[in-house]
Design a protein around this motif. Structure first.
Motif, PDB file in Angstrom:
ATOM      1  N   TYR A 234      35.735  42.693  49.627  1.00 42.71           N
ATOM      2  CA  TYR A 234      37.149  43.114  49.582  1.00 42.71           C
ATOM      3  C   TYR A 234      37.142  44.567  49.143  1.00 42.71           C
ATOM      4  O   TYR A 234      36.738  44.886  48.018  1.00 42.71           O
ATOM      5  N   SER A 235      37.549  45.465  50.040  1.00 39.31           N
ATOM      6  CA  SER A 235      37.314  46.879  49.778  1.00 39.31           C
ATOM      7  C   SER A 235      38.581  47.693  50.003  1.00 39.31           C
ATOM      8  O   SER A 235      39.043  47.879  51.124  1.00 39.31           O
ATOM      9  N   ALA A 236      39.155  48.138  48.879  1.00 36.92           N
ATOM     10  CA  ALA A 236      40.447  48.824  48.920  1.00 36.92           C
ATOM     11  C   ALA A 236      40.275  50.318  49.187  1.00 36.92           C
ATOM     12  O   ALA A 236      39.162  50.840  49.161  1.00 36.92           O
ATOM     13  N   ALA A 237      41.394  50.979  49.415  1.00 31.79           N
ATOM     14  CA  ALA A 237      41.408  52.449  49.380  1.00 31.79           C
ATOM     15  C   ALA A 237      41.965  52.813  47.999  1.00 31.79           C
ATOM     16  O   ALA A 237      41.446  52.344  46.999  1.00 31.79           O
ATOM     17  N   ASP A 238      43.022  53.610  47.950  1.00 30.99           N
ATOM     18  CA  ASP A 238      43.577  53.996  46.644  1.00 30.99           C
ATOM     19  C   ASP A 238      44.324  52.853  45.966  1.00 30.99           C
ATOM     20  O   ASP A 238      44.872  51.987  46.641  1.00 30.99           O
ATOM     21  N   VAL A 255      36.118  35.770  48.445  1.00 31.83           N
ATOM     22  CA  VAL A 255      35.576  37.105  48.169  1.00 31.83           C
ATOM     23  C   VAL A 255      34.322  36.978  47.306  1.00 31.83           C
ATOM     24  O   VAL A 255      34.278  36.149  46.391  1.00 31.83           O
ATOM     25  N   ASP A 256      33.321  37.813  47.609  1.00 27.83           N
ATOM     26  CA  ASP A 256      32.109  37.866  46.774  1.00 27.83           C
ATOM     27  C   ASP A 256      31.922  39.226  46.119  1.00 27.83           C
ATOM     28  O   ASP A 256      31.433  39.326  45.003  1.00 27.83           O
ATOM     29  N   ILE A 257      32.251  40.258  46.868  1.00 24.38           N
ATOM     30  CA  ILE A 257      32.022  41.625  46.406  1.00 24.38           C
ATOM     31  C   ILE A 257      33.372  42.317  46.386  1.00 24.38           C
ATOM     32  O   ILE A 257      34.161  42.158  47.322  1.00 24.38           O
ATOM     33  N   ILE A 258      33.642  43.053  45.326  1.00 21.41           N
ATOM     34  CA  ILE A 258      34.891  43.812  45.307  1.00 21.41           C
ATOM     35  C   ILE A 258      34.546  45.290  45.161  1.00 21.41           C
ATOM     36  O   ILE A 258      33.587  45.649  44.491  1.00 21.41           O
ATOM     37  N   LYS A 284      36.995  45.778  35.342  1.00 14.71           N
ATOM     38  CA  LYS A 284      37.757  44.726  34.660  1.00 14.71           C
ATOM     39  C   LYS A 284      37.965  43.529  35.609  1.00 14.71           C
ATOM     40  O   LYS A 284      37.723  42.377  35.241  1.00 14.71           O
ATOM     41  N   VAL A 285      38.361  43.841  36.842  1.00 12.52           N
ATOM     42  CA  VAL A 285      38.599  42.760  37.811  1.00 12.52           C
ATOM     43  C   VAL A 285      37.277  42.031  38.106  1.00 12.52           C
ATOM     44  O   VAL A 285      37.238  40.802  38.191  1.00 12.52           O
ATOM     45  N   ALA A 286      36.202  42.782  38.222  1.00 10.05           N
ATOM     46  CA  ALA A 286      34.900  42.165  38.511  1.00 10.05           C
ATOM     47  C   ALA A 286      34.522  41.194  37.397  1.00 10.05           C
ATOM     48  O   ALA A 286      34.048  40.080  37.657  1.00 10.05           O
ATOM     49  N   GLN A 287      34.775  41.602  36.157  1.00 10.97           N
ATOM     50  CA  GLN A 287      34.448  40.719  35.032  1.00 10.97           C
ATOM     51  C   GLN A 287      35.342  39.483  35.028  1.00 10.97           C
ATOM     52  O   GLN A 287      34.868  38.364  34.909  1.00 10.97           O
ATOM     53  N   LYS A 291      32.989  38.767  40.109  1.00  8.53           N
ATOM     54  CA  LYS A 291      32.601  39.273  41.429  1.00  8.53           C
ATOM     55  C   LYS A 291      31.688  40.483  41.267  1.00  8.53           C
ATOM     56  O   LYS A 291      31.578  41.049  40.182  1.00  8.53           O
ATOM     57  N   ILE A 292      31.071  40.866  42.358  1.00  6.54           N
ATOM     58  CA  ILE A 292      30.099  41.968  42.321  1.00  6.54           C
ATOM     59  C   ILE A 292      30.808  43.280  42.659  1.00  6.54           C
ATOM     60  O   ILE A 292      31.360  43.405  43.748  1.00  6.54           O
ATOM     61  N   PRO A 293      30.773  44.265  41.741  1.00  8.18           N
ATOM     62  CA  PRO A 293      31.445  45.538  42.042  1.00  8.18           C
ATOM     63  C   PRO A 293      30.571  46.469  42.888  1.00  8.18           C
ATOM     64  O   PRO A 293      29.355  46.535  42.693  1.00  8.18           O
ATOM     65  N   ALA A 294      31.201  47.194  43.813  1.00 10.15           N
ATOM     66  CA  ALA A 294      30.438  48.140  44.650  1.00 10.15           C
ATOM     67  C   ALA A 294      31.337  49.298  45.077  1.00 10.15           C
ATOM     68  O   ALA A 294      32.567  49.141  45.165  1.00 10.15           O
ATOM     69  N   LEU A 295      30.707  50.433  45.330  1.00  5.76           N
ATOM     70  CA  LEU A 295      31.430  51.576  45.911  1.00  5.76           C
ATOM     71  C   LEU A 295      31.141  51.484  47.409  1.00  5.76           C
ATOM     72  O   LEU A 295      30.109  51.941  47.902  1.00  5.76           O
ATOM     73  N   THR A 296      32.069  50.822  48.110  1.00  9.58           N
ATOM     74  CA  THR A 296      31.782  50.351  49.466  1.00  9.58           C
ATOM     75  C   THR A 296      31.741  51.457  50.524  1.00  9.58           C
ATOM     76  O   THR A 296      31.249  51.238  51.619  1.00  9.58           O
ATOM     77  N   GLU A 297      32.289  52.625  50.221  1.00  8.12           N
ATOM     78  CA  GLU A 297      32.116  53.827  51.063  1.00  8.12           C
ATOM     79  C   GLU A 297      32.323  55.029  50.172  1.00  8.12           C
ATOM     80  O   GLU A 297      33.255  55.051  49.360  1.00  8.12           O
TER      81      GLU A 297
END
Ligand code: BMA
Length: 375
Positions: A234-238, A255-258, A284-287, A291-297
């Motif tokens: 799940y990968s947001a913009a702003d 969702v697995d990765i945010i 905070k949301v990952a905790q 879920k697994i946090p990532a900088l998806t782009e």
């Protein structure tokens, strides 16, 4: 595989996870209860690695770079550092149209071989999908009204969307490892949905319809198409608040990765502040959601700052838990996000690569898919 072998493998997996990561023992499994063994190990390893390491990724890394296309074994990242990246991004755009090549000219047959090559050496594949609007048939960047409402169950163009997913399912089912096992992929649909530049953007549909589309997509792939080798990102913009970030969140079972996508546009101070703001919320949301946090782009187009990697990106991504960062594609001298030999940030990128917290392909092993370990 026999049922008893499956039970043994599952127990081994659980034992490994319990010894390796007691803190995460209750949250060690991906959202798909039927995820394949390899997918579960990838999930567990990403959960674990995100605590202390960041894997470096690059879009289309093996397909082309600045000044070359389709040269076996070549990669701009490898030409500079000696190693391939650890994460490799591929886009599915135009698969839905039965085109032989994706929207950036990469043949889908080449993507299949790259995905296999990456998996065999313990790298990680992630898919985005800049798909055409199923109602108007214009590109992902079209801004129609109400496409999402028309393609969810009950909508007038639902069947057209289902055909897209059928094509994706056929593609995904070709991703097999040497033993016939399915190759796990991080699937990142409807990315940057908090912005308004794609037909699934936040001004183009309601939160309810977006969530319905997401859930239908995941349920259809899992339950109707029997696909169980995807981790869903799940990968947001702003976004400015946790409420904004979660407004269109489809739920922990989907969702697995945010993560989020963030590019440096102005100066380093703005970028750092922006990353800090978004990371605070993401962590905070990952905790809270396990879920697994990532900088998806991410990226800085043309990387004009010769110290950008160690002065700007490295401090930001190591301050927060981040399983991986994915830099965008190296298309041509007017559009690239990773250095190539002779590029201004080349030397600094080698220092970034050498940082013990940053993981490239040379520190990953194929056993990332069969046991729990930390590089
Ligand atoms: C954008 C640009 C485009 C490309 C698109 C999808 O950021 O790189 O040239 O078509 O991503 O990959």
């Amino acid at each position: 595989m026999s049922k008893s072998l499956k039970v043994i493998l599952c127990s081994l997996f659980l034992m490994e996870m319990l010894t390796a990561a007691p803190l995460y023992a209750q949250h060690i499994l991906p959202s798909d209860p039927a995820a394949t063994t390899e997918t579960r190990f990838l999930y567990g390893n990403l959960q674990q690695m995100a605590q202390t390491k960041v894997i470096f990724g690059h879009q289309d890394d093996l397909a082309y770079g600045v000044g070359w296309v389709n040269e076996k074994g070549r990669s701009d990242v490898k030409s500079v550092t000696g190693s391939y990246p650890g994460v490799y991004g591929w886009d599915m755009g135009r698969l839905e149209l039965d085109h032989p090549n994706n929207l950036d000219g990469v043949p889908f047959t080449a993507i299949i071989s790259h995905v296999k090559e990456v998996y065999n050496r313990g790298g990680i594949n992630t898919f985005s999908w800049h798909f055409n609007d199923p109602v108007t048939d214009s590109t992902a960047w079209s801004k129609p009204l109400n496409t999402v409402k028309q393609i969810i169950p009950g909508g007038s163009h639902h069947e057209a969307y289902v055909k897209y997913l059928d094509k994706f399912a056929v593609f995904a089912s070709q991703l097999k490892g040497p033993k016939g096992e399915m190759i796990p992929v991080i699937f990142r649909p409807f990315h940057e949905h908090t912005g308004s530049w794609f037909w699934w953007g936040n001004k183009e549909c309601s939160p309810e319809d977006f969530i319905a589309l997401w859930r239908f997509t995941v349920d259809y792939l899992r339950n109707t198409k029997n696909i169980h080798h995807l981790l869903i990102a799940y990968s947001a913009a702003d976004y400015a608040t946790e409420k904004d970030y979660l407004e269109r969140y489809p739920g922990d079972n989907y969702v697995d990765i945010i993560g989020f996508d963030a590019y440096m546009q102005k100066d380093a101070a703005h970028f750092t502040k922006d990353l800090n703001n978004r990371y605070e919320i993401l962590e905070k949301v990952a905790q809270e959601h396990h879920k697994i946090p990532a900088l998806t782009e991410t990226g800085y187009v043309l990387i004009p700052d010769p110290q950008w990697w160690t002065n700007v990106l490295l401090p930001a991504i190591t301050k927060y838990k981040t399983a991986y960062v994915l830099t965008w594609r190296n298309w041509k001298t007017e559009h690239y996000f990773a250095p190539y030999p002779g590029q201004a940030s080349e030397e600094d990128f080698k220092k970034f690569y050498a940082d013990p917290r940053i993981i490239f392909q040379d520190k990953l092993k194929p056993s990332i898919y069969s046991k729990i370990w930390t590089p």
